[in-house]
Design an enzyme around this catalytic site. Structure first.
Site, short mmCIF file in Angstrom:
data_model
loop_
_atom_site.label_atom_id
_atom_site.label_comp_id
_atom_site.label_asym_id
_atom_site.label_seq_id
_atom_site.Cartn_x
_atom_site.Cartn_y
_atom_site.Cartn_z
N TYR A 83 103.35 -50.59 27.72
CA TYR A 83 103.49 -50.85 26.29
C TYR A 83 104.35 -52.11 26.14
CZ TYR A 83 103.31 -49.58 21.37
OH TYR A 83 103.06 -49.58 20.03
N LYS B 5 77.75 -33.59 25.55
CA LYS B 5 77.12 -34.86 25.95
C LYS B 5 78.13 -35.75 26.66
CE LYS B 5 73.15 -37.05 25.43
NZ LYS B 5 71.82 -36.43 25.46
N ASP C 98 71.16 -36.80 18.07
CA ASP C 98 70.87 -35.75 17.09
C ASP C 98 70.92 -36.24 15.65
OD1 ASP C 98 70.58 -34.14 19.26
OD2 ASP C 98 72.45 -33.05 19.02
N ASP D 1 67.68 -39.04 22.15
CA ASP D 1 66.60 -38.12 21.79
C ASP D 1 65.24 -38.80 21.89
OD1 ASP D 1 68.50 -36.16 21.14
OD2 ASP D 1 68.75 -36.99 19.14
N ALA E 227 55.32 -36.02 16.28
CA ALA E 227 55.41 -37.45 15.98
C ALA E 227 56.79 -37.81 15.44
CB ALA E 227 54.33 -37.85 14.98
N ALA F 150 61.08 -38.36 16.70
CA ALA F 150 61.78 -39.34 17.54
C ALA F 150 61.27 -39.33 18.98
CB ALA F 150 63.28 -39.08 17.50
N ALA F 151 61.23 -38.14 19.59
CA ALA F 151 60.82 -38.06 20.99
C ALA F 151 59.35 -38.41 21.17
CB ALA F 151 61.09 -36.66 21.53
N ASN G 159 67.16 -34.66 29.77
CA ASN G 159 67.65 -36.02 29.54
C ASN G 159 68.84 -36.41 30.41
OD1 ASN G 159 65.76 -35.83 27.54
ND2 ASN G 159 67.08 -36.61 25.92
#
Length: 409
Positions: free
Chosen positions: A58, A113, A156, A181, A214, A216-217, A336
């Site tokens: 510091y 995640k 998400d 995703d 149809a 995102a993925a 994933n």
């Protein structure tokens, strides 16, 4: 400073005696016990044992480093955590199979995640749940946070906003932005499909695929399959095949219709499956067995909805040569975690300004290659715990970034 993986169970075995009333099953549920207190902490990477350490970590020592960065901004990568930390950003609108549950309820997933980033890719990550669903507010907020991070993992966020948010962030930031995703799912799916095709002595260019979903993925999978040279792919939503003759398409689906469905199929998902080589499910729902029975011989079924696959493996195995799901209790899990830790590790290793299509394709090829000499109907994709995965993906992504001119070291 780094994100530390911890398992804060409290003083008791269940971790729920203090304050839990048991009305939601918390008292003896091991999931609540594991999550009690959160799954992460922050720890220093340097000691502060005495006044000499303090004066370096510091004031006054830190002022020298700050001044150097002010004069040469690129030094921030060398003298702060920026180049090794990802922001995991959500608005809580499309969480796992739970849907729109809000930012606070999404935090356990975002923490999860973050620890997967660390565990499987050696990348530190910070969960950030935003109390807004407005596209521009999310973009502006992430842009303002970006100086602290070396990459942004969008997580998400519901479609179609997720497409616009990612596009706008890519335009405004010079660090990797990746909606997992979409692209994580696409990379792992392509890797598994490459190996499934190899196992059945076919090339990708010989295959006709049908994607159920149809969102995102589904859109991302279609894009990467076309980039990789799939013979043809049709994408289906609730109203059937996404085709250019439909008058109800969103902008995203109109674009999708422009580069898919060379055969000009119309009608229902079940009709599209007649003679198809590949089914890829990212939508939920159930596909009738009679439709599955009409697929081509030696077909490949990737029914990835959780917890209930669109086609149960028991049914799929009656007709398909290779079956994959999104579940860990069946072989060939499309997970994933096989992709995103190594993709970010590779991109950040070379300080890439973005994650390109070429980098995603390289990740898929590297992932497929990990088990290329061990292929069987039950092994077209590695286990998430295969220690070869992250190094292979990291190296391939870093090399692709250099080849495409987006690496900065």
């Amino acid at each position: 400073m780094a994100a530390e993986i911890v398992n804060p169970r409290g003083d008791s075995e269940t971790g729920a005696e203090d304050g839990a009333d048991g009305t939601s099953g918390e008292l003896f549920d091991p999931a609540f016990a594991l999550h009690r207190g959160g799954k992460m902490a922050v720890q220093a990477t340097v000691p502060v044992r005495d006044k000499d350490d303090l004066s370096l970590a510091y004031t006054p020592g830190v002022a020298k480093v700050c001044s150097a960065i002010a004069e040469r901004p690129e030094l921030v990568h060398d003298y702060t955590w920026k180049s090794q930390v990802v922001a995991v950003v959500t608005d809580g609108t499309a969480v796992l199979g739970l849907g729109d549950i809000g930012p606070e309820a999404s935090l356990p997933v975002m923490e999860g995640k973050a620890i997967l980033f660390k565990q499987f890719g050696g990348v530190d990550a910070v969960p950030i749940a935003l109390a807004t669903t407005d596209t521009d507010e999310i973009v502006d907020t992430v842009v303002r946070l970006a100086p602290s991070f070396g990459g942004v993992n969008l997580e998400d966020i519901s479609a179609p906003r997720c497409f616009e948010i990612e596009r706008k962030l890519k335009e405004r930031l010079d660090i990797p932005v990746f909606h997992d995703d979409q692209h994580g799912t696409a990379v792992v799916t392509l890797a598994a499909l490459r190996n499934a095709a190899k196992l059945t002595d076919r090339a990708l260019g010989e295959l006709r695929a049908v994607i159920s979903g149809a969102g995102a993925a589904g859109v991302a999978i279609a894009k990467i399959l076309v980039e990789a040279g799939i013979g043809d792919v049709a994408v289906c939503d609730r109203k059937g095949v996404v085709s250019a003759d439909r008058g109800d398409l969103t902008d995203v689906k109109r674009e999708l219709a422009g580069f898919t469905n060379k055969a000009g199929l119309t009608g229902s998902l079940e009709e599209a499956l007649d003679g198809a080589d590949v089914f890829i499910g990212v939508s939920g729902g159930t596909v009738p067995e009679e439709a599955v029975a009409k697929m081509a011989k030696e077909s490949m079924i990737f029914a990835m909805a959780n917890p209930n696959p669109e086609i149960h493996p028991d049914v799929a195995h009656k007709y398909a040569a290779v079956v994959a799901t999104g579940r860990s209790d069946f072989p060939n899990q499309i997970n994933n975690v096989l992709a995103f830790p190594g993709i970010f590790a590779g991109a950040m290793q070379v300080r890439a300004s973005q994650i390109t299509e070429g980098m995603k394709l390289a990740a898929a090829e590297a992932l497929a290659a990990v088990v290329a000499d061990e292929l069987s109907a039950d092994k077209v994709i590695p286990s998430p715990f295969d220690e070869r995965v992250a190094p292979a993906v990291t190296a391939a992504v870093a090399a692709a970034a250099r080849a495409e001119g987006v690496a900065r070291r």
